[in-house]
Design an enzyme around this catalytic site. Structure first.
Site, PDB file in Angstrom:
ATOM      1  N   ASP A 178       0.844  -1.194   0.000  1.00 28.99           N
ATOM      2  CA  ASP A 178       0.000   0.000   0.000  1.00 28.99           C
ATOM      3  C   ASP A 178       0.885   1.252   0.000  1.00 28.99           C
ATOM      4  O   ASP A 178       1.856   1.314  -0.771  1.00 28.99           O
ATOM      5  CB  ASP A 178      -0.961  -0.032   1.197  1.00 28.99           C
ATOM      6  CG  ASP A 178      -2.105   0.971   1.078  1.00 28.99           C
ATOM      7  OD1 ASP A 178      -3.081   0.659   0.370  1.00 28.99           O
ATOM      8  OD2 ASP A 178      -2.006   2.054   1.668  1.00 28.99           O
ATOM      9  N   TYR A 301      -3.875  10.934   1.072  1.00 26.12           N
ATOM     10  CA  TYR A 301      -4.404  10.853  -0.291  1.00 26.12           C
ATOM     11  C   TYR A 301      -4.402  12.223  -0.962  1.00 26.12           C
ATOM     12  O   TYR A 301      -4.091  12.341  -2.152  1.00 26.12           O
ATOM     13  CB  TYR A 301      -5.817  10.275  -0.269  1.00 26.12           C
ATOM     14  CG  TYR A 301      -5.848   8.806   0.056  1.00 26.12           C
ATOM     15  CD1 TYR A 301      -5.914   7.855  -0.948  1.00 26.12           C
ATOM     16  CD2 TYR A 301      -5.803   8.365   1.378  1.00 26.12           C
ATOM     17  CE1 TYR A 301      -5.929   6.496  -0.657  1.00 26.12           C
ATOM     18  CE2 TYR A 301      -5.819   7.016   1.678  1.00 26.12           C
ATOM     19  CZ  TYR A 301      -5.881   6.088   0.659  1.00 26.12           C
ATOM     20  OH  TYR A 301      -5.885   4.747   0.955  1.00 26.12           O
ATOM     21  N   HIS A 351      -4.514  -7.760   0.455  1.00 21.42           N
ATOM     22  CA  HIS A 351      -3.805  -6.484   0.490  1.00 21.42           C
ATOM     23  C   HIS A 351      -2.964  -6.302   1.736  1.00 21.42           C
ATOM     24  O   HIS A 351      -1.942  -5.630   1.701  1.00 21.42           O
ATOM     25  CB  HIS A 351      -4.836  -5.357   0.389  1.00 21.42           C
ATOM     26  CG  HIS A 351      -4.250  -4.008   0.141  1.00 21.42           C
ATOM     27  ND1 HIS A 351      -3.502  -3.712  -0.971  1.00 21.42           N
ATOM     28  CD2 HIS A 351      -4.305  -2.856   0.868  1.00 21.42           C
ATOM     29  CE1 HIS A 351      -3.122  -2.446  -0.937  1.00 21.42           C
ATOM     30  NE2 HIS A 351      -3.592  -1.913   0.176  1.00 21.42           N
TER      31      HIS A 351
END
Length: 376
Positions: A178, A301, A351
């Site tokens: 990630d 983000y 993930h």
């Protein structure tokens, strides 16, 4: 530059407040038979919150976390929390492993003993590591940035200083998934001279720059799958990349809301064949709750728009592809980015590889860096 020992000690008043908020959760309605189609399932979340209230033992989890050697150091004005566990082999390789969102340093905890003491788990002590696991800026017990500009590239600079100036390593390995995979790639780009190699489980979504005529059929399918995934699952990415502050008011105030937001990602991004325990999921959620870092974590983000796909410097790289990860890339796409010397297609896992399949991940990290050592 110094570091200080650190232990987690959440005030009892914070835990009492949490239980009071959970007790007074205002539950929304749900369409009959909705399942997870509209987001986190109501029945699942009620069960999770009930467990959180009546069975989950934070003090026990806190004690387990405090068994690891934790520290804080100030680097360029930013307080960074990290674990530093020394390997038990003859010549441990230092490795910095970075988590992502909505994970935390806890995401890496099961991996640490497998790497520091392989002999205790049936492995070769020659494949031991000094393991460093920092909390990203704005996550957990690291400081929350107060100004714009805490990009993942800047985080990589902080990690380089942590490893060299604070811990005194001349060369080291790096790994992550990630956002941790993006930080690791920035380390390779900005500080290639410090790295013996990098290990990734994720490549990141990069802007499409190759000529379509150059792409393989696998790459074309991959880019199509990424586009479809973005339309179907990427709403969180858009809101956190544009208006994280608005979302944060609800998530920072409601523990049930925070649990719904994070649990939905773990439900969607993990391999359902080996479900995660409630204790593991809630320990990760608690790290966000007690530190009030959901807002600063989501800002990652907004601070990091998608990059163009570019070739990294000549740093040896490994990639472990877990089948239930977010759109696992084909090998040829990864080779456009990395000097790929080691590729593994895992039989299971998603993930959150270090949490889901720590044994598989540890074996792959040891195999890659062991081969590098043998060749040097």
């Amino acid at each position: 530059m110094s570091m200080q020992p650190f232990s987690i000690q959440v005030p009892q008043a914070t835990l009492d407040d949490l239980h009071e908020r959970l007790e007074h959760t205002r539950w929304p309605d749900e369409l009959e038979g909705a399942g997870w189609d509209y987001g986190t399932n109501l029945g699942y979340l009620k069960e999770l919150v009930d467990y959180w209230q009546h069975k989950f033992d934070w003090r026990a989890q806190e004690a387990k976390l405090n068994q690891s050697a934790q520290f804080r150091a100030e680097i360029d004005g930013m307080g960074i929390h990290f674990i530093h566990e020394h390997g038990k082999g003859p010549n441990p390789t230092p490795i910095i492993i970075t988590h992502g969102w909505p994970g935390s340093f806890f995401e890496i905890m099961k991996l640490i003993p497998l790497l520091t003491d392989p002999a205790a788990h049936g492995g070769d002590p020659a494949n031991s590591f000094d393991v460093i696991v920092p909390s990203l800026p704005g996550y957990g017990f690291s400081d929350r940035p107060r100004e714009r500009g805490m990009t993942l590239a800047r985080t990589a600079d902080l990690w380089a200083r942590l490893m060299t100036d604070v811990l005194g390593y001349q060369h080291f390995a790096a790994a992550g998934g990630d956002f941790g995979a993006i930080v690791t790639q920035h380390l390779a780009s900005l500080h290639p001279d410090l790295l013996v190699g990098i290990h990734l489980t994720y490549i990141g979504h990069y802007a499409w720059t190759p000529d379509p005529a150059e792409l393989s059929e696998n790459e074309k399918r991959y880019l199509g799958a990424v586009q479809q995934w973005s339309m179907r699952e990427g709403g969180y990415y858009m809101i956190q990349g544009t208006r994280p502050q608005t979302l944060a008011y609800g998530l920072n105030d409601s523990p049930a809301g925070l649990a719904a937001w994070i649990a939905e990602k773990f439900h969607a991004w993990t391999d359902s064949r080996r479900p995660m325990s409630k204790d593991d999921l809630l320990t990760n959620i608690m790290i966000y709750w007690v530190t009030e870092t959901i807002n600063s974590s989501m800002r990652t983000y907004a601070e990091n728009p998608p990059q163009k796909l570019q070739r990294l410097p000549d740093v040896p790289a490994a990639f472990a592809s877990f089948p239930q990860d977010l759109n696992p890339p084909p090998r040829e796409w990864v080779e456009r980015r990395l000097r790929l010397e080691h590729w593994t297609e895992m039989p299971r896992g998603g993930h959150f590889a270090a949490m889901e399949e720590p044994e598989l991940l540890a074996e792959d990290i040891q195999a890659f860096f062991g081969r590098l050592h043998a060749a040097s």
